[in-house]
Design an enzyme around this catalytic site. Sequence first.
Site, short mmCIF file in Angstrom:
data_model
loop_
_atom_site.label_atom_id
_atom_site.label_comp_id
_atom_site.label_asym_id
_atom_site.label_seq_id
_atom_site.Cartn_x
_atom_site.Cartn_y
_atom_site.Cartn_z
N MET A 76 0.78 -1.08 0.04
CA MET A 76 -0.01 0.02 0.01
C MET A 76 0.95 1.00 0.05
O MET A 76 0.37 2.20 0.30
CB MET A 76 -1.08 -0.26 1.40
CG MET A 76 -1.85 -1.34 1.07
SD MET A 76 -3.43 -0.99 2.11
CE MET A 76 -2.89 -0.58 3.73
N LEU B 172 6.66 3.34 1.29
CA LEU B 172 7.67 2.27 1.34
C LEU B 172 8.73 2.20 2.34
O LEU B 172 9.19 3.17 2.52
CB LEU B 172 8.23 1.74 0.15
CG LEU B 172 7.17 1.49 -1.31
CD1 LEU B 172 7.65 1.23 -2.34
CD2 LEU B 172 6.09 0.20 -0.74
N HIS B 173 8.86 1.16 2.84
CA HIS B 173 9.89 1.26 3.86
C HIS B 173 11.02 -0.14 3.83
O HIS B 173 10.54 -0.92 3.01
CB HIS B 173 9.59 1.33 5.43
CG HIS B 173 8.60 0.28 5.75
ND1 HIS B 173 8.72 -1.05 5.75
CD2 HIS B 173 7.14 0.66 5.97
CE1 HIS B 173 7.70 -1.53 6.08
NE2 HIS B 173 6.66 -0.66 6.17
N GLY C 12 10.92 -2.84 5.24
CA GLY C 12 10.07 -4.29 5.69
C GLY C 12 9.90 -4.40 4.00
O GLY C 12 9.66 -5.55 3.87
N HIS C 13 9.21 -3.39 3.27
CA HIS C 13 8.81 -3.72 2.03
C HIS C 13 9.97 -4.23 1.31
O HIS C 13 10.14 -5.44 0.30
CB HIS C 13 8.00 -2.43 1.30
CG HIS C 13 6.78 -2.23 1.99
ND1 HIS C 13 6.81 -1.09 2.60
CD2 HIS C 13 5.86 -2.63 2.11
CE1 HIS C 13 5.67 -0.72 3.20
NE2 HIS C 13 4.93 -1.70 2.82
N GLN D 2 -10.28 -2.59 1.65
CA GLN D 2 -10.01 -3.17 2.85
C GLN D 2 -10.17 -2.32 4.10
O GLN D 2 -9.63 -2.78 5.26
CB GLN D 2 -8.57 -3.70 2.79
CG GLN D 2 -7.56 -2.79 2.75
CD GLN D 2 -6.21 -3.48 2.51
OE1 GLN D 2 -6.02 -4.02 1.22
NE2 GLN D 2 -5.28 -3.60 3.44
N LYS E 66 5.42 -11.76 7.14
CA LYS E 66 5.03 -12.42 8.48
C LYS E 66 4.45 -11.35 9.61
O LYS E 66 3.81 -12.01 10.32
CB LYS E 66 6.10 -13.13 9.13
CG LYS E 66 6.40 -14.52 8.40
CD LYS E 66 7.62 -15.11 9.10
CE LYS E 66 7.67 -16.63 8.57
NZ LYS E 66 8.67 -17.15 9.70
N GLN F 283 -3.12 -12.15 7.70
CA GLN F 283 -3.19 -11.73 6.34
C GLN F 283 -2.54 -12.79 5.64
O GLN F 283 -3.13 -13.33 4.53
CB GLN F 283 -2.80 -10.45 5.93
CG GLN F 283 -2.40 -10.26 4.52
CD GLN F 283 -2.04 -8.87 4.09
OE1 GLN F 283 -2.82 -7.90 4.24
NE2 GLN F 283 -0.72 -8.53 3.71
N LEU G 260 8.63 -2.76 11.47
CA LEU G 260 8.61 -1.40 10.54
C LEU G 260 7.31 -1.49 10.14
O LEU G 260 6.76 -2.50 9.75
CB LEU G 260 9.55 -1.54 9.32
CG LEU G 260 11.01 -1.34 9.81
CD1 LEU G 260 11.83 -1.30 8.70
CD2 LEU G 260 11.31 0.01 10.62
P1 AMP Z 1 1.42 -2.81 3.47
O1 AMP Z 1 1.98 -1.89 2.70
O2 AMP Z 1 1.46 -2.49 4.77
O3 AMP Z 1 0.20 -3.23 3.00
O4 AMP Z 1 2.42 -4.04 3.42
C1 AMP Z 1 2.78 -4.85 2.17
C2 AMP Z 1 3.56 -5.89 2.52
O5 AMP Z 1 4.71 -5.79 3.31
C3 AMP Z 1 2.74 -6.93 3.45
O6 AMP Z 1 2.91 -8.46 2.86
C4 AMP Z 1 3.27 -6.80 4.48
O7 AMP Z 1 3.01 -7.95 5.66
C5 AMP Z 1 4.84 -6.50 4.23
N1 AMP Z 1 5.55 -5.83 5.44
C6 AMP Z 1 5.02 -4.68 5.93
N2 AMP Z 1 5.83 -4.34 7.06
C7 AMP Z 1 6.75 -5.22 7.12
C8 AMP Z 1 7.97 -5.71 7.94
N3 AMP Z 1 8.36 -4.73 8.96
N4 AMP Z 1 8.77 -6.79 7.80
C9 AMP Z 1 8.40 -7.53 6.80
N5 AMP Z 1 7.19 -7.44 5.89
C10 AMP Z 1 6.40 -6.27 6.11
#
Ligand code: AMP
Length: 273
Positions: A27, A30-31, A33-34, A58, A145, A150, A181
Amino acid sequence: MDILKTPNDVKKWRNKIDGSLGFAPTMGALHDGHLKLFKESLKHNKKTLVSIFVNPAQFGANEDFSKYPRNIDGDIKFCKKAGVDAVFVPEAEGIYGELDFSILPPNALCSVFEGAIRPSHFAGVCLVVLKFFNLIRPTNAYFGKKDAQQLLIIQKMAAALFLDVKINPIEIMRDKNNLALSSRNAYLNKDSYKRALALPRAIGRVQNAFENGIQYSTELIRIAKSELDGLKIDYCEIIDFNLKKIASAKEKKSLMIIAINIDGVRLLDNFWF
Ligand code: AMP
């Protein structure tokens, strides 16, 4: 890097690809984790596509859809720097029709934990992910994870609907203080950030206790909650991969899921035993 704006752009791009395609749905905002998802995809696939889409389906009526952090120009640069081959940045009108279909995950999966607090959330997640899978036809898809429920629901959807895609779980990326993150961390002020650090501390103590032989859920939950004392806990449970509460944690078969609410900011963390 190709920038794809419409489903038609994606179809044309996809038709030119042979070999494996990795896909990471996000979404945006971006950081690192992404980035972990993107790197895994880049390592294991010939091409990598990232979607950036704040999915209205959602979000509930009283949730943060309109104020969800958005940084599309920065995100595009971020993807380019990471070496991603294409980004898909659709408008909601391109994804959802005036009359649209829905997908209903089983209640046992989607009305518990996050789903108890956000009733239509997982139906919205499943719908967009299924649409994207059908459109993009990825070989591999990458999910963090951190969003454990989800990930488990998407894995079950892929199996139940015989989707031809491998779902790859990615470890949680944390900041220097071990906070997982999340784009929503941007909502935390200095004081709430400091209080949020109880969450990784709780996870760390549970991990430690488990490694020292403590397996009973009641005891592990007590340890986590003692660290979270004074915070608003939405849930703190030990579950199996069918999202059922279990009496004791089992290695590679269970996880602790925690959600807290700090000054209106919901934060998730979890530990996979
Ligand atoms: P989001 O943009 O928050 O919907 O996340 C997109 C994807 O990145 C999802 O599969 C999240 O689980 C994953 N994600 C978000 N934050 C982290 C994180 N800190 N570490 C690993 N994956 C992450």
